[in-house]
Scaffold this active site. Structure first.
Site, PDB file in Angstrom:
ATOM      1  N   HIS A 168       7.949  -7.595  -3.897  1.00  0.00           N
ATOM      2  CA  HIS A 168       8.626  -6.460  -3.251  1.00  0.00           C
ATOM      3  C   HIS A 168       8.602  -6.641  -1.738  1.00  0.00           C
ATOM      4  CE1 HIS A 168       4.343  -5.544  -3.553  1.00  0.00           C
ATOM      5  NE2 HIS A 168       4.468  -4.777  -2.489  1.00  0.00           N
TER       6      HIS A 168
HETATM    7  P1  AMP Z   1       1.750  -3.425  -0.982  1.00  0.00           P
HETATM    8  O1  AMP Z   1       0.502  -2.595  -0.922  1.00  0.00           O
HETATM    9  O2  AMP Z   1       2.123  -4.070   0.298  1.00  0.00           O
HETATM   10  O3  AMP Z   1       1.722  -4.397  -2.132  1.00  0.00           O
HETATM   11  O4  AMP Z   1       2.934  -2.410  -1.265  1.00  0.00           O
HETATM   12  C1  AMP Z   1       3.049  -1.768  -2.494  1.00  0.00           C
HETATM   13  C2  AMP Z   1       3.395  -0.329  -2.248  1.00  0.00           C
HETATM   14  O5  AMP Z   1       3.783   0.238  -3.480  1.00  0.00           O
HETATM   15  C3  AMP Z   1       2.239   0.489  -1.713  1.00  0.00           C
HETATM   16  O6  AMP Z   1       2.557   0.901  -0.395  1.00  0.00           O
HETATM   17  C4  AMP Z   1       2.156   1.678  -2.666  1.00  0.00           C
HETATM   18  O7  AMP Z   1       2.108   2.904  -1.955  1.00  0.00           O
HETATM   19  C5  AMP Z   1       3.434   1.604  -3.447  1.00  0.00           C
HETATM   20  N1  AMP Z   1       3.302   2.045  -4.827  1.00  0.00           N
HETATM   21  C6  AMP Z   1       2.206   2.025  -5.613  1.00  0.00           C
HETATM   22  N2  AMP Z   1       2.495   2.547  -6.835  1.00  0.00           N
HETATM   23  C7  AMP Z   1       3.810   2.889  -6.828  1.00  0.00           C
HETATM   24  C8  AMP Z   1       4.704   3.472  -7.751  1.00  0.00           C
HETATM   25  N3  AMP Z   1       4.291   3.848  -8.972  1.00  0.00           N
HETATM   26  N4  AMP Z   1       5.991   3.658  -7.389  1.00  0.00           N
HETATM   27  C9  AMP Z   1       6.411   3.316  -6.155  1.00  0.00           C
HETATM   28  N5  AMP Z   1       5.612   2.789  -5.224  1.00  0.00           N
HETATM   29  C10 AMP Z   1       4.326   2.569  -5.543  1.00  0.00           C
END
Ligand code: AMP
Length: 342
Positions: A168
């Protein structure tokens, strides 16, 4: 499929709806500026984050059929079924046909924070592909088209501050000047625009490439793709070289942070995820936002500890020594701050 502009245009309304329905949690914060090395760092204080569910550190091992990896696949929040309120649409890359799902970040500190997620599972330890770069760049252009400015970041690998193993890239709105470190890159006078350079004001290995000035005005994938891929790969190459110079670098796929604007791509190789704050003895996790000059802290105490210790010292601790001399074959440093790297 949606267009990039359609997705950008519906961010405000959909964000409010997702918040009202409780599908998206917004954590208010305040921004504190802190000047160091001539850089106006921004430290975002968000006490409510102390209540955010703590995600277990993911197992980034790509194909390992470990119990943890299997469990994670079952709970991949970036796989279908999507929460309708968080799902903003889907886009397809014109040249390779790769598909992406666009989702709001469920735990939002900055309003309208969204993510470009690969439709099929790909690993967050894998480099950005040309199609990934094109799609993200088209979102940056679409933001400008609706009168806004965003920047993109990618936390790659298990030491990069990432918390989800499904690939992502994240986008957040930013004020007109861009992230603090981008301002530094923009001010850099470089001899050759098509070569990587390094920001000498930062005491750790950092690799930056300026994008051709005309690039932000074309949406033609055949023009965007080679330019973005060439810039990214030249930086990745330098990041890997930097890692190879460190005999104590942990085994496994190297970790690094990427951030991207319409004008530059930045890559910072990483050697550890967290810094232990001298003032509190507690760990501070750093991701690409920190390297863009925007650290995130969860308490006043942490904020004071960061200021007392110094942002650049903290960043240096979780990054690598610059091996610029070795990479340039002792090329001339153009001025106090900027040095060519090839
Ligand atoms: P990273 O921490 O850089 O891997 O980014 C992943 C992001 O996904 C984090 O900032 C979380 O807040 C977000 N995240 C975690 N769970 C979910 C979810 N169920 N739906 C959407 N975003 C999420």
């Amino acid at each position: 499929m949606s267009t990039h502009k359609e997705i950008l245009a519906k961010l405000p309304e959909n964000f409010d709806k997702a918040r009202e329905s409780g599908d998206l949690l917004f954590f208010p914060s305040s921004v504190h500026t802190h000047a160091e090395n001539g850089i106006e760092f921004q430290i975002r204080l968000c006490p409510a984050l102390q209540n955010k569910p703590r995600l277990p550190t993911p197992d980034f091992t790509k194909d390992a059929p470990s119990a943890q990896a299997q469990e994670q696949k079952r709970h991949d929040p970036f796989a279908p079924p999507y929460v309708p309120a968080l799902h903003l649409g889907e886009v397809r890359d014109a040249s390779e046909g790769r598909e992406y799902v666009i989702l709001f970040n469920k735990y939002s500190v900055v309003p309208h924070h969204f993510m470009v997620v690969t439709k099929d599972f790909q690993s967050q330890t894998s480099p950005l592909l040309p199609a990934d770069l094109v799609q993200v760049y088209l979102f940056l252009q679409a933001a400008r088209a609706v009168g806004r400015k965003f920047f993109a970041f990618y936390n790659c690998g298990d030491l990069s501050g990432a918390s989800q193993p499904h690939k992502h890239v994240q986008l957040i709105p930013i004020d007109d000047d861009g992230p603090p470190v981008e301002k530094l890159a923009r001010a850099a006078k470089i001899d050759q625009e098509d070569r990587p350079f390094s920001l000498g004001a930062l005491p750790y290995a950092n690799h930056v490439r300026r994008l051709p000035s005309s690039l932000s005005n074309t949406s033609d994938p055949d023009t965007l793709e080679p330019a973005l891929a060439d810039a990214f790969l030249s930086l990745l190459d330098l990041a890997i070289q930097t890692v190879r110079h460190d005999p104590t670098y942990p085994a496994g796929t190297p970790s690094y942070n990427v951030f991207l604007t319409l004008e530059h791509i930045h890559i910072v190789p990483r050697r550890q995820e967290t810094h232990t704050l001298a003032g509190t003895g507690e760990k501070l996790s750093v991701n690409a936002l920190g390297f863009a000059g925007m650290l995130l802290v969860k308490s006043e105490r942490e904020l004071e500890a960061v200021k007392a210790e110094g942002v650049t010292k903290i960043l240096k601790d979780v990054a690598l020594e610059t091996v610029h001399e070795a990479q340039t074959d002792a090329h001339t440093v153009a001025d106090d701050h900027i040095a060519g790297q090839e």
